[in-house]
Design an enzyme around this catalytic site. Structure first.
Site, mmCIF file in Angstrom:
data_model
loop_
_atom_site.group_PDB
_atom_site.id
_atom_site.type_symbol
_atom_site.label_atom_id
_atom_site.label_comp_id
_atom_site.label_asym_id
_atom_site.label_seq_id
_atom_site.Cartn_x
_atom_site.Cartn_y
_atom_site.Cartn_z
ATOM 1 N N ARG A 108 0.847 -1.207 0.000
ATOM 2 C CA ARG A 108 0.000 0.000 0.000
ATOM 3 C C ARG A 108 0.880 1.254 0.000
ATOM 4 N NH1 ARG A 108 -4.907 1.741 4.236
ATOM 5 N NH2 ARG A 108 -5.148 3.857 3.428
ATOM 6 N N ASN A 115 -10.601 -4.579 -0.718
ATOM 7 C CA ASN A 115 -10.493 -3.554 -1.753
ATOM 8 C C ASN A 115 -9.513 -3.934 -2.845
ATOM 9 O OD1 ASN A 115 -12.205 -1.302 -1.375
ATOM 10 N ND2 ASN A 115 -11.126 -0.821 0.545
ATOM 11 N N CYS A 158 -19.342 -1.894 0.735
ATOM 12 C CA CYS A 158 -18.410 -0.864 1.217
ATOM 13 C C CYS A 158 -19.032 -0.124 2.396
ATOM 14 C CB CYS A 158 -18.153 0.110 0.070
ATOM 15 S SG CYS A 158 -17.284 1.602 0.552
ATOM 16 N N ASP A 159 -18.175 0.319 3.314
ATOM 17 C CA ASP A 159 -18.710 1.000 4.506
ATOM 18 C C ASP A 159 -18.756 2.515 4.393
ATOM 19 O OD1 ASP A 159 -16.089 1.771 4.700
ATOM 20 O OD2 ASP A 159 -15.758 0.961 6.692
ATOM 21 N N HIS A 192 -16.901 3.830 -4.320
ATOM 22 C CA HIS A 192 -16.085 5.013 -4.039
ATOM 23 C C HIS A 192 -16.270 6.061 -5.135
ATOM 24 C CE1 HIS A 192 -13.106 2.782 -1.120
ATOM 25 N NE2 HIS A 192 -14.365 2.708 -0.745
ATOM 26 N N TYR A 227 -15.218 10.131 -1.477
ATOM 27 C CA TYR A 227 -14.115 9.687 -2.342
ATOM 28 C C TYR A 227 -14.017 10.487 -3.642
ATOM 29 C CZ TYR A 227 -12.204 5.797 0.285
ATOM 30 O OH TYR A 227 -11.546 5.055 1.222
ATOM 31 N N ARG A 264 -0.851 7.950 3.873
ATOM 32 C CA ARG A 264 -1.850 7.317 4.745
ATOM 33 C C ARG A 264 -1.363 5.938 5.224
ATOM 34 N NH1 ARG A 264 -5.335 7.370 8.763
ATOM 35 N NH2 ARG A 264 -6.823 5.664 8.608
HETATM 36 P P1 NAD Z 1 -4.334 -5.733 6.887
HETATM 37 O O1 NAD Z 1 -3.135 -5.727 6.003
HETATM 38 O O2 NAD Z 1 -4.194 -5.392 8.324
HETATM 39 O O3 NAD Z 1 -5.007 -7.192 6.820
HETATM 40 C C1 NAD Z 1 -5.140 -7.930 5.678
HETATM 41 C C2 NAD Z 1 -4.792 -9.392 5.961
HETATM 42 O O4 NAD Z 1 -5.029 -10.118 4.747
HETATM 43 C C3 NAD Z 1 -3.335 -9.639 6.355
HETATM 44 O O5 NAD Z 1 -3.274 -10.361 7.560
HETATM 45 C C4 NAD Z 1 -2.784 -10.475 5.199
HETATM 46 O O6 NAD Z 1 -1.828 -11.434 5.591
HETATM 47 C C5 NAD Z 1 -4.043 -11.127 4.672
HETATM 48 N N1 NAD Z 1 -3.931 -11.622 3.295
HETATM 49 C C6 NAD Z 1 -3.340 -11.022 2.247
HETATM 50 N N2 NAD Z 1 -3.471 -11.775 1.146
HETATM 51 C C7 NAD Z 1 -4.169 -12.885 1.495
HETATM 52 C C8 NAD Z 1 -4.617 -14.041 0.797
HETATM 53 N N3 NAD Z 1 -4.385 -14.168 -0.515
HETATM 54 N N4 NAD Z 1 -5.289 -14.978 1.487
HETATM 55 C C9 NAD Z 1 -5.532 -14.843 2.798
HETATM 56 N N5 NAD Z 1 -5.143 -13.771 3.514
HETATM 57 C C10 NAD Z 1 -4.465 -12.795 2.866
HETATM 58 O O7 NAD Z 1 -5.393 -4.765 6.186
HETATM 59 P P2 NAD Z 1 -6.578 -3.876 6.799
HETATM 60 O O8 NAD Z 1 -6.163 -2.442 6.759
HETATM 61 O O9 NAD Z 1 -7.041 -4.434 8.064
HETATM 62 O O10 NAD Z 1 -7.694 -4.028 5.677
HETATM 63 C C11 NAD Z 1 -8.180 -5.275 5.261
HETATM 64 C C12 NAD Z 1 -9.005 -5.129 4.006
HETATM 65 O O11 NAD Z 1 -10.261 -4.538 4.296
HETATM 66 C C13 NAD Z 1 -8.385 -4.233 2.942
HETATM 67 O O12 NAD Z 1 -8.643 -4.804 1.658
HETATM 68 C C14 NAD Z 1 -9.121 -2.940 3.079
HETATM 69 O O13 NAD Z 1 -9.061 -2.178 1.928
HETATM 70 C C15 NAD Z 1 -10.496 -3.498 3.361
HETATM 71 N N6 NAD Z 1 -11.493 -2.565 3.897
HETATM 72 C C16 NAD Z 1 -12.595 -2.357 3.135
HETATM 73 C C17 NAD Z 1 -13.595 -1.525 3.558
HETATM 74 C C18 NAD Z 1 -14.755 -1.289 2.637
HETATM 75 O O14 NAD Z 1 -15.424 -0.301 2.743
HETATM 76 N N7 NAD Z 1 -15.012 -2.151 1.665
HETATM 77 C C19 NAD Z 1 -13.497 -0.902 4.796
HETATM 78 C C20 NAD Z 1 -12.352 -1.135 5.573
HETATM 79 C C21 NAD Z 1 -11.345 -1.983 5.112
HETATM 80 C C1 G6P Z 2 -13.215 3.582 3.991
HETATM 81 C C2 G6P Z 2 -13.462 2.880 2.705
HETATM 82 C C3 G6P Z 2 -12.674 1.610 2.651
HETATM 83 C C4 G6P Z 2 -11.209 1.884 2.857
HETATM 84 C C5 G6P Z 2 -10.998 2.603 4.152
HETATM 85 C C6 G6P Z 2 -9.555 3.048 4.237
HETATM 86 O O1 G6P Z 2 -13.769 2.862 5.046
HETATM 87 O O2 G6P Z 2 -14.817 2.614 2.485
HETATM 88 O O3 G6P Z 2 -12.914 1.007 1.421
HETATM 89 O O4 G6P Z 2 -10.457 0.697 2.862
HETATM 90 O O5 G6P Z 2 -11.819 3.744 4.221
HETATM 91 O O6 G6P Z 2 -9.257 3.287 5.523
HETATM 92 P P1 G6P Z 2 -7.781 3.433 6.086
HETATM 93 O O7 G6P Z 2 -8.059 3.827 7.485
HETATM 94 O O8 G6P Z 2 -7.131 2.085 5.957
HETATM 95 O O9 G6P Z 2 -7.119 4.475 5.276
HETATM 96 MN MN MN Z 3 -14.975 1.198 0.732
#
Ligand code: NAD
Ligand code: G6P
Ligand code: MN
Length: 442
Positions: free
Chosen positions: A93, A147, A169-170, A200, A265, A285
């Site tokens: 990232r 994501n 998405c949240d 987004h 976004y 970030r």
């Molecule tokens: P993070 O890096 O702390 O956690 C991700 C985990 O996924 C890690 O432990 C990693 O080892 C694991 N991983 C990676 N590739 C993998 C695979 N192929 N199989 C199994 N495990 C695997 O990340 P985070 O900041 O906690 O975020 C997690 C995800 O949630 C991200 O994709 C983030 O963008 C997403 N997210 C989405 C929303 C939304 O609105 N859709 C909101 C918040 C976070």
């Molecule tokens: C929002 C979005 C997520 C994104 C997150 C990033 O919740 O909807 O899709 O992953 O923000 O947050 P962060 O705290 O990791 O920058």
């Molecule tokens: Mn999102």
């Protein structure tokens, strides 16, 4: 009531403790018998899992808990997979954010070249999870919020069209909480909304209260003065100064089209120059997240493990995770709740590509979702969305075909990138940085 078995994929995620606690807090409406964590990084998952094991034993001893890096163990006998993986983790990232900034282009997790690079990594990871689920628990549903959700959703539409995956998405949820607060309501659940766009990349066109009264005039007044700032929500996620900047900037985003309320976004697409000016190419970030959220979560896990008890823990049910429980409950208990999902358009937005993945309200129940018809959208939104959806489709085609040309086109077409030559420089750097993750491009 049936009790469900769940696997959280990406067990090592910083969001896992909050999601697990939210699940435990909602056992009365969404009963669980088993909770498993799955990750492909044993070392990262272990502290989170060990701390959660203690927490679950103390809070809900009736829930069977286990964690593993073995796909068969993880995906056997499950009803739901809640997926939040980050392929390449924060190290990648950070590069997604810093490489474009070298060339004066914004660096963001899901938008612009950074989001494209992340998409090229995520597609394979999500397909792998879907295939495990199909193999070991073919009736299960995957609730995916990994994501970049827009690109992941397009990839699964193309490559696994029959899979039981719901992409969500949240961000709209937090923004709706803020809008409810602007109107003096306790919760977004007291509102009924119409929304359209891509993930987004969307807009609210109508917002009513439970009696059908129009809330848009009150919300518009607030947006004109403060954007989404000064409005509170229960979310414990979007709280750091960089998020506040996004909520304040929404005021300017709103002014570009005062008929609609924009997703925050859109800042990245409508004011990319401003974003670059306000970025520090040495500290993005990703650095902020590693220095705060990641550090705090893992420190708290080690504290719980060392003490052998979760008593007095700072972990709390993550408000951010409530929508995941809502979605699971809608499917499990056929609640027919209206929720925003990322789904194939297929005519819901009448004047837009039927094969685009769009974010719109859907009714969710036991058999999946039914879409709400949106009708025609205005020219401004349609123009922006056509450009962005083409970017997302080109990324997926580039991944499938291993096409350098298409990925160069995708980056060139992104509204955040000024020219094809800048796009090419960024792409060449991204290829080098992502050689362990992307398919080989020719
Ligand atoms: P993070 O890096 O702390 O956690 C991700 C985990 O996924 C890690 O432990 C990693 O080892 C694991 N991983 C990676 N590739 C993998 C695979 N192929 N199989 C199994 N495990 C695997 O990340 P985070 O900041 O906690 O975020 C997690 C995800 O949630 C991200 O994709 C983030 O963008 C997403 N997210 C989405 C929303 C939304 O609105 N859709 C909101 C918040 C976070
Ligand atoms: C929002 C979005 C997520 C994104 C997150 C990033 O919740 O909807 O899709 O992953 O923000 O947050 P962060 O705290 O990791 O920058
Ligand atoms: Mn999102």
């Amino acid at each position: 009531m049936k009790k469900y078995s769940i696997v959280i994929a990406g067990g090592g995620s910083t969001f896992t403790p909050g999601v697990a606690l939210m699940l435990l807090d909602n056992k009365d409406r969404f009963p669980i018998r088993q909770l498993k964590f799955y990750d492909n990084d044993e070392k990262r998952q272990e502290p989170i899992a060990k701390a959660c094991e203690i927490l679950i034993k103390e809070k809900a001893p009736d829930v069977a808990f286990s964690y593993t890096t073995n796909p068969e163990e993880a995906f056997t006998d499950i009803d739901f997979c809640m997926a939040h993986i980050r392929v390449g983790k924060y190290a990648m990232r950070e590069l997604d954010e810093k490489i474009p900034l070298k060339y004066g282009v914004l660096g963001q997790e899901t938008c612009g070249p950074g989001g494209i690079a992340y998409g090229m990594r995520s597609i394979g990871g999500i397909l792998e999870l879907l295939d495990y689920m199909e193999q070991y628990s073919p009736d299960a549903w995957m609730l995916n919020y990994s994501n970049p959700a827009a690109i992941v959703a397009e990839a699964t539409r193309r490559l696994r069209p029959d899979s039981k995956i719901l992409n969500i998405c949240d961000m709209p949820i937090d923004l709706e909480e803020k809008m409810a607060n602007m109107c003096g309501l306790k919760s977004r659940k007291e509102m009924s909304v119409r929304y359209f766009g891509l993930n987004h990349f969307g807009w609210w066109s109508h917002i009513y209260d439970k009696d059908g009264n129009d809330l848009m005039p009150t919300i518009k007044k607030h947006m004109e003065q403060h954007g989404f700032a000064l409005a509170t929500s229960e979310f414990n996620q979007h709280v750091e100064p960089s998020w506040n900047d996004t909520f304040v900037k929404a005021r300017d985003v709103y002014k570009v089209d005062p008929e609609h309320i924009p997703n925050s976004y859109l800042k990245y697409y409508l004011f990319p120059d401003y974003v670059v000016e306000h970025s520090n190419p040495e500290y993005t970030r990703a650095n902020e997240v590693m220095d705060y959220r990641e550090k705090n979560v893992f420190e708290e896990c080690h504290r719980i493990i060392d003490k052998g008890t979760a008593e007095g823990t700072t972990f709390e049910a993550d408000a951010h995770a409530s929508y995941i429980v809502d979605l699971a409950t809608a499917i499990a208990e056929n609640t027919k709740e209206r929720m925003l999902l990322i789904v194939p358009n297929e005519g819901s937005i009448a004047n837009f590509d039927p094969e685009a993945m769009v974010e719109i309200p859907c009714i969710v129940g036991k058999n999946g979702f039914e879409k709400i018809t949106i009708g025609n959208i205005p020219r401004f939104q349609k123009g922006l969305m056509e450009q962005q959806v083409a970017v997302e489709k080109l990324v997926v085609e580039a991944w499938i075909e291993g096409s350098y040309q298409k990925l160069w086109q995708a980056i060139t077409l992104s509204k955040t990138v000024p020219s094809a030559s800048v796009a090419k420089q960024i792409l060449d750097d991204l290829i080098e940085a992502n050689k362990d993750y992307w398919p080989e491009l020719k």
